[in-house]
Design an enzyme around this catalytic site. Structure first.
Site, PDB file in Angstrom:
ATOM      1  N   LYS A  28       0.844  -1.214   0.000  1.00  0.00           N
ATOM      2  CA  LYS A  28       0.000   0.000   0.000  1.00  0.00           C
ATOM      3  C   LYS A  28       0.874   1.258   0.000  1.00  0.00           C
ATOM      4  O   LYS A  28       0.671   2.166  -0.804  1.00  0.00           O
ATOM      5  CB  LYS A  28      -0.898   0.009   1.244  1.00  0.00           C
ATOM      6  N   ARG A  30       1.163  14.700  13.211  1.00  0.00           N
ATOM      7  CA  ARG A  30       1.651  14.507  11.841  1.00  0.00           C
ATOM      8  C   ARG A  30       1.810  15.808  11.027  1.00  0.00           C
ATOM      9  O   ARG A  30       1.050  16.082  10.091  1.00  0.00           O
ATOM     10  CB  ARG A  30       0.761  13.501  11.105  1.00  0.00           C
ATOM     11  N   ARG A  54      -8.573  -0.257   4.787  1.00  0.00           N
ATOM     12  CA  ARG A  54      -7.625   0.720   4.237  1.00  0.00           C
ATOM     13  C   ARG A  54      -6.307   0.047   3.858  1.00  0.00           C
ATOM     14  O   ARG A  54      -5.583   0.564   3.006  1.00  0.00           O
ATOM     15  CB  ARG A  54      -7.321   1.802   5.282  1.00  0.00           C
TER      16      ARG A  54
END
Ligand code: EPU
Length: 420
Positions: free
Chosen positions: A22, A121, A399
């Site tokens: 991914k 983040r 995800r």
């Protein structure tokens, strides 16, 4: 919404095939914005994150077909410069369209991705690198507006307080490949996903030296061509299945993965008493009843990956003694502690450390998935636990784990999905 029901306490057996990565796929998809020619990307996992990236590329003007783990990306209408909040806010990986859009259009307006449950983040390193290349940055209404006349090569240091940054390296490298002159990125991320992106860019005609190392030297070219490229296997998915085998005291085979990308995990599992070795290209996992307590600290690659911290902690909840799990990449990535404790684990948090006093066994319980890797930790705990575990909000797992239930059932696990 759906929940995943796991009947735990049963050993796994057989083999599982690992999908494409991914975290390599997302920047590789963004890199197709750098060319007007067609690109074919193979071994692309069918996941919520990759389909979000497909939507984002389409919204930017690309035509994208996605069948049988293969993407065909061609130029459609004129490339657009705005990456919308709706798409960028759901997935941080989409922020790496900023570098390619800027390189191609000299202007890009990309929504700030915001924080998430694993931490705040920031994006300062992305912006520092792009500014060094001559970009003017403004922040307006939650969007980064980046403009340049001509990107110019520069020397820069991209290390931050928590080490190198994977997506900042990707963003700056993708901008630098079309900049004028030479760019040197010091403290570049060395993750295999960045090396994969580098290989793809080189296959498109980019000039990059030092791939896979912390010093990338990029000589800008005028134009990149299309490419037919195969994404590397997902080391985090492979690592998750390896830890799953260890937690359920099982022996399984893992196909299509690369142990050389997992050395820190293999080493630490050795300390825990779990053997992981390569036999004719197949990864074999041989577990023992007793799990030795083992402490880990996460670091950028080749250190122990933060994306396997939660799963390793789930394993250590059943070790015979105390383990200390320290996350130096995302010091707040411990939301799974409370859920694991609901299953009988004995973990306490002290700053960046999770201190786990191993228990004899975990027991099934209703638990809540909070982010992708925390959810994987709950799956591991649920498979090892006595009784039934219900994991709510399983969309997080979609995800990042392709065909999770099919793969679990192929290993003999008893799982089913139900509507909430
Ligand atoms: N950081 C800064 N400034 C920045 C960028 C990052 O301080 O401008 C800090 C971060 O807050 C963090 C550290 O640097 O403390 C490392 O973050 P990094 O930038 O490397 O993370 P990322 O590139 O945003 C990717 C993966 C994450 C993975 C991290 C670390 C993708 C799409 N995401 O994120 O994957 O945890 O690298 O390896 O590649 C996941 O797959 O579950 C996931 C979260």
């Amino acid at each position: 919404m759906e929940k995943l029901i796991i009947e735990g306490g049963k050993p796994l057996k057989g083999e599982v095939k690992i999908s494409g990565s991914k975290n390599a796929t997302l920047p590789i998809m963004a890199a197709t914005l750098l060319t007007d020619e067609p690109c074919i990307i193979r071994n692309v996992p069918h996941l919520r994150d990759t389909t979000t990236m497909v939507e984002l590329l389409r919204s930017l003007g690309k035509q994208v077909e996605f069948n049988d783990n293969k993407l065909k990306i061609t130029s459609g209408e004129k490339l657009k410069s705005v990456a919308d909040y709706k798409l960028v806010s759901t997935m941080r990986g989409s922020f790496c369209v900023l570098g390619p859009l800027l390189a191609k259009l000299k202007i890009a307006k990309v929504s700030l991705p915001g924080g998430c449950v694993i931490g705040i983040r920031p994006v300062d390193l992305h912006l520092k690198g792009l500014k060094a290349l001559g970009t003017k940055i403004q922040i307006e209404n939650g969007y980064i507006i980046a403009r340049c006349r001509q990107l110019k090569g520069a020397q820069m240091y991209l290390g931050g307080g928590f080490g190198s940054s994977v997506l900042a390296t990707a963003n700056v490298m993708m901008a630098a490949v079309l900049a004028k002159g030479e760019t040197v990125i010091e403290a570049a991320a060395c993750e295999p996903e960045i090396e994969d992106l580098t290989n793809m860019l080189i296959a498109m005609g980019a000039k990059i030296e030092g791939k896979g190392s912390p010093r990338l030297v990029i000589t800008g070219v005028k134009k990149l061509s299309g490419v037919n490229y195969k994404v590397i296997p997902d080391r985090i998915e492979a690592g998750t299945y390896i830890i799953m085998a260890a937690a359920t005291r099982s022996n399984i085979s893992i196909l299509g993965a690369d142990t050389s990308h997992l050395m820190a995990l293999v080493d630490k599992l050795g300390d825990a008493g779990v053997k992981v070795y390569n036999e004719n290209g197949v990864i074999k996992v041989k577990s023992k009843k007793i799990i030795n307590p083992t402490s880990i600290t996460t670091y950028p690659y080749p250190g122990f990956p933060t994306d396997l911290q939660a799963q390793f902690l789930a394993l250590m909840t059943m070790a015979q003694g105390v383990s200390v799990i320290t996350d130096k990449v995302y010091p707040d990535r411990f939301i799974h502690i409370a859920e694991l404790n609901r299953m009988g684990a004995n973990i306490r948090r002290e700053g960046v450390n999770a201190i786990s006093q191993g228990v004899k066994e975990l027991y099934g319980a209703p638990v809540m998935a909070s982010d992708l890797r925390a959810s994987a930790a709950l799956v591991i705990a649920g498979l090892a636990a006595k009784g039934v575990t219900e994991i709510h909000r399983i969309y997080h797992l979609e995800r990042g784990y392709e065909d999770l239930e099919k793969k679990l059932q192929g290993l003999g696990a008893v799982t089913r999905r139900e509507k909430e």
